[in-house]
Design an enzyme around this catalytic site. Structure first.
Site, PDB file in Angstrom:
ATOM      1  N   ASP A 146      44.641 112.573  71.507  1.00 42.96           N
ATOM      2  CA  ASP A 146      43.715 113.282  70.612  1.00 42.96           C
ATOM      3  C   ASP A 146      42.416 113.681  71.312  1.00 42.96           C
ATOM      4  O   ASP A 146      41.639 114.474  70.783  1.00 42.96           O
ATOM      5  CB  ASP A 146      43.397 112.420  69.382  1.00 42.96           C
ATOM      6  CG  ASP A 146      44.595 112.319  68.458  1.00 42.96           C
ATOM      7  OD1 ASP A 146      45.516 113.154  68.568  1.00 42.96           O
ATOM      8  OD2 ASP A 146      44.618 111.404  67.611  1.00 42.96           O
ATOM      9  N   ARG A 159      40.105 118.982  65.603  1.00 39.38           N
ATOM     10  CA  ARG A 159      39.693 118.562  66.959  1.00 39.38           C
ATOM     11  C   ARG A 159      39.357 119.760  67.847  1.00 39.38           C
ATOM     12  O   ARG A 159      38.517 119.669  68.740  1.00 39.38           O
ATOM     13  CB  ARG A 159      40.752 117.669  67.593  1.00 39.38           C
ATOM     14  CG  ARG A 159      40.953 116.388  66.806  1.00 39.38           C
ATOM     15  CD  ARG A 159      41.534 115.252  67.586  1.00 39.38           C
ATOM     16  NE  ARG A 159      42.071 114.256  66.678  1.00 39.38           N
ATOM     17  CZ  ARG A 159      41.348 113.348  66.018  1.00 39.38           C
ATOM     18  NH1 ARG A 159      40.042 113.285  66.207  1.00 39.38           N
ATOM     19  NH2 ARG A 159      41.913 112.499  65.182  1.00 39.38           N
ATOM     20  N   ARG A 174      47.651 123.126  70.700  1.00 40.34           N
ATOM     21  CA  ARG A 174      46.350 122.822  71.315  1.00 40.34           C
ATOM     22  C   ARG A 174      46.249 123.284  72.765  1.00 40.34           C
ATOM     23  O   ARG A 174      45.170 123.187  73.354  1.00 40.34           O
ATOM     24  CB  ARG A 174      46.027 121.318  71.194  1.00 40.34           C
ATOM     25  CG  ARG A 174      45.636 120.940  69.783  1.00 40.34           C
ATOM     26  CD  ARG A 174      45.205 119.491  69.647  1.00 40.34           C
ATOM     27  NE  ARG A 174      44.759 119.248  68.276  1.00 40.34           N
ATOM     28  CZ  ARG A 174      44.649 118.049  67.722  1.00 40.34           C
ATOM     29  NH1 ARG A 174      44.953 116.957  68.419  1.00 40.34           N
ATOM     30  NH2 ARG A 174      44.227 117.923  66.482  1.00 40.34           N
TER      31      ARG A 174
HETATM   32  C1  S3P Z   1      48.473 109.117  65.254  1.00 42.96           C
HETATM   33  C2  S3P Z   1      49.240 109.279  66.353  1.00 42.96           C
HETATM   34  C3  S3P Z   1      49.118 110.421  67.260  1.00 42.96           C
HETATM   35  C4  S3P Z   1      47.839 111.212  67.039  1.00 42.96           C
HETATM   36  C5  S3P Z   1      47.513 111.403  65.609  1.00 42.96           C
HETATM   37  C6  S3P Z   1      47.421 110.070  64.887  1.00 42.96           C
HETATM   38  C7  S3P Z   1      48.704 107.933  64.411  1.00 42.96           C
HETATM   39  O1  S3P Z   1      50.242 111.231  67.079  1.00 42.96           O
HETATM   40  O2  S3P Z   1      47.907 112.461  67.677  1.00 42.96           O
HETATM   41  O3  S3P Z   1      46.284 112.081  65.483  1.00 42.96           O
HETATM   42  O4  S3P Z   1      47.842 107.584  63.600  1.00 42.96           O
HETATM   43  O5  S3P Z   1      49.766 107.322  64.569  1.00 42.96           O
HETATM   44  P1  S3P Z   1      51.582 110.916  67.905  1.00 42.96           P
HETATM   45  O6  S3P Z   1      51.517 109.509  68.350  1.00 42.96           O
HETATM   46  O7  S3P Z   1      52.693 111.173  66.998  1.00 42.96           O
HETATM   47  O8  S3P Z   1      51.493 111.823  69.100  1.00 42.96           O
END
Ligand code: S3P
Length: 459
Positions: free
Chosen positions: A335, A408, A366
């Site tokens: 992120d 973001r 992104r």
């Molecule tokens: C998250 C996991 C991430 C992240 C998202 C929040 C979570 O996604 O990008 O903003 O809370 O489990 P991924 O792990 O699926 O890439």
């Protein structure tokens, strides 16, 4: 998936914009909002735990409010958020003494939140109900096959649009455990499977190609589950009961990262973020900034709950060094990559972000969207199928950029604009409400001592 050009045609649809006047650096203390991942998880585990769960410092933002609304639609009693506190009376199903979730009589709306939709699929699939869930246009473009496939193997019946896209229609019931190897490191996929496995019969084990954030594993243990885990794997025996707990959510390091990078790229800056989460699977961004030459000071507080937290201070050096980000590091930074790309623009040398094709499946693509909007601000950026190439140092020349409806991206563009040569406008900033209400005002407070301004207004 829509191309950058298609998305660009909707640029006018934003209802808010942020005007950025660059200045001489950021200084001060910023309290960042509570962690989004932890707020979702505390509410969801509370929903299937016996007794009452109290979540203090719950993130009051659109994504996490969507989770609470979905839980209410499933018959879970949720009070709040009131002064940041949410109280949940659990409805454990087959794994507990209670009746489980009610069948909702309307379509659930996860809004912009992939975490809501994917984790909820695993949480509710073991309950014998039919339910339909969808989200906004961005969420309806994101791949759900990665949770549909394992949950179907466990015994759920799930219908989706072609390509595994939401809306999803799920008929739940008694599930069996599964051993599942994910093709991408995704905490959302891992969590969906573990939440289903907790309420299924037999062993559930998830293996991922690299370690992703481990909040679900920690939170499950905190709520009384027994699980075993190591680097890149976790397993548990189902069904198990959870006991309601009191959870205090620390500040979100992914939100703090916008301040940390602003401090790193503006010489003479110093920003302190108190009470922020220090889970090692979330703060790789601090190691990267240190490698690039920023001064990073981390002071852990005494642990009280499932997650470490503490104060972080970042000071900007006179010049940053380029960095290469790839491999197992990527899921730990996923992120923060848009704002780290902004840091790389201000570093001397050629930086690369690779092995990050997952960025294309987030709230926007992104890679293409960020590169396109950085170019609007006057930067030169190269894209790869799996990342970005950046030569620096460069500064924004000033211009108009658009968020693509991605929180973001919006915040990363504001940081880039803040270190620019001339004023810029970032359009479509209403999406920031999904994770960081008050972002512009918080950044403005830090920027004012250096005569910069960050002001949000209706478009
Ligand atoms: C998250 C996991 C991430 C992240 C998202 C929040 C979570 O996604 O990008 O903003 O809370 O489990 P991924 O792990 O699926 O890439």
């Amino acid at each position: 998936m829509a191309t950058v050009k298609d998305q660009g045609s909707a640029a006018e649809s934003g209802s808010r914009l942020i005007q950025v006047t660059p200045g001489q650096g950021v200084r001060g203390t910023a309290f960042v909002p509570p962690d989004k991942s932890l707020s979702h998880r505390a509410a969801m585990l509370g929903a299937i735990a016996e007794g009452t769960t109290v979540v203090r410092s719950f993130l009051t933002a659109l994504d996490t409010l969507a989770t609470l609304d979905c839980l209410r639609a499933l018959g879970v009693e949720v009070a709040g958020p009131k002064d940041g506190t949410v109280i949940i009376k659990g409805r454990p199903g087959s794994s507990g003494a209670g009746a489980g979730f009610d069948e909702p009589d309307h379509v659930l709306d996860a809004g912009n939140s992939g975490t809501t939709l994917r984790l909820l699929a695993g949480l509710a699939a073991p309950h014998p109900i039919f339910w339909v869930a969808t989200g906004d246009a961005s969420l309806r473009r994101r791949p759900m096959g990665r949770v549909i496939e394992p949950l179907e193997r466990m015994g759920a019946r799930i219908m989706a649009r072609r390509g595994g896209l939401a809306p999803l229609a799920i008929t739940g019931g008694a599930l069996s455990g599964i051993v599942w190897r994910t093709s991408v490191a995704s905490a959302q996929v891992k969590s969906a499977i573990l939440l289903a496995g907790l309420q299924a019969r037999g062993l559930t084990r998830v293996e991922e190609p690299a370690q992703s954030r481990d909040h679900t594993e920690r939170m499950l243990a905190f709520f009384g589950a027994e699980l075993r885990r190591g680097e890149g794997w976790a397993e548990l025996q189902g069904p198990q009961r959870l006991r309601g707990r009191t959870v205090t959510v620390p500040g979100d390091p992914s939100s703090a990262a916008f301040f940390w990078v602003a401090a790193a790229i503006l010489p003479g800056s110093e920003v302190r973020t108190p009470e922020v989460g220090l889970n090692p699977t979330r703060i790789e961004v601090l190691r990267v900034l240190e490698e690039m030459g920023a001064e990073v000071d981390v002071r852990p507080a005494p642990e009280r709950g499932p997650e470490p937290a503490g104060d972080v201070t970042v000071r900007g050096p006179s010049e940053l060094r380029a960095v290469r980000i790839e491999g197992r590091r990527v899921p730990l930074l996923i992120d923060e990559l848009p704002v780290l790309a902004v840091a790389a623009l201000h570093a001397r040398g050629t930086s690369q972000i690779r092995d990050a094709a997952e960025l294309r499946y987030k709230e926007s693509d992104r890679i293409d969207a960020l590169a396109h909007e950085l170019r609007q601000l006057g930067f030169s950026v190269e894209t790869f199928p799996d990342g970005l190439g950046i030569s620096g140092p460069q500064r924004a020349l000033g211009g108009e950029a658009w968020s693509h409806g991605d929180h973001r991206l919006a915040m990363a563009l504001v940081v880039a604009a803040l270190a620019g040569k001339r004023p810029s406008v970032v359009k479509g900033t209403e999406c920031i409400e999904t994770s960081f209400p008050g972002f512009a005002a918080a950044m403005d407070r830090l920027a004012r001592p250096g005569n910069a301004r960050v002001v949000e207004q209706p478009a």
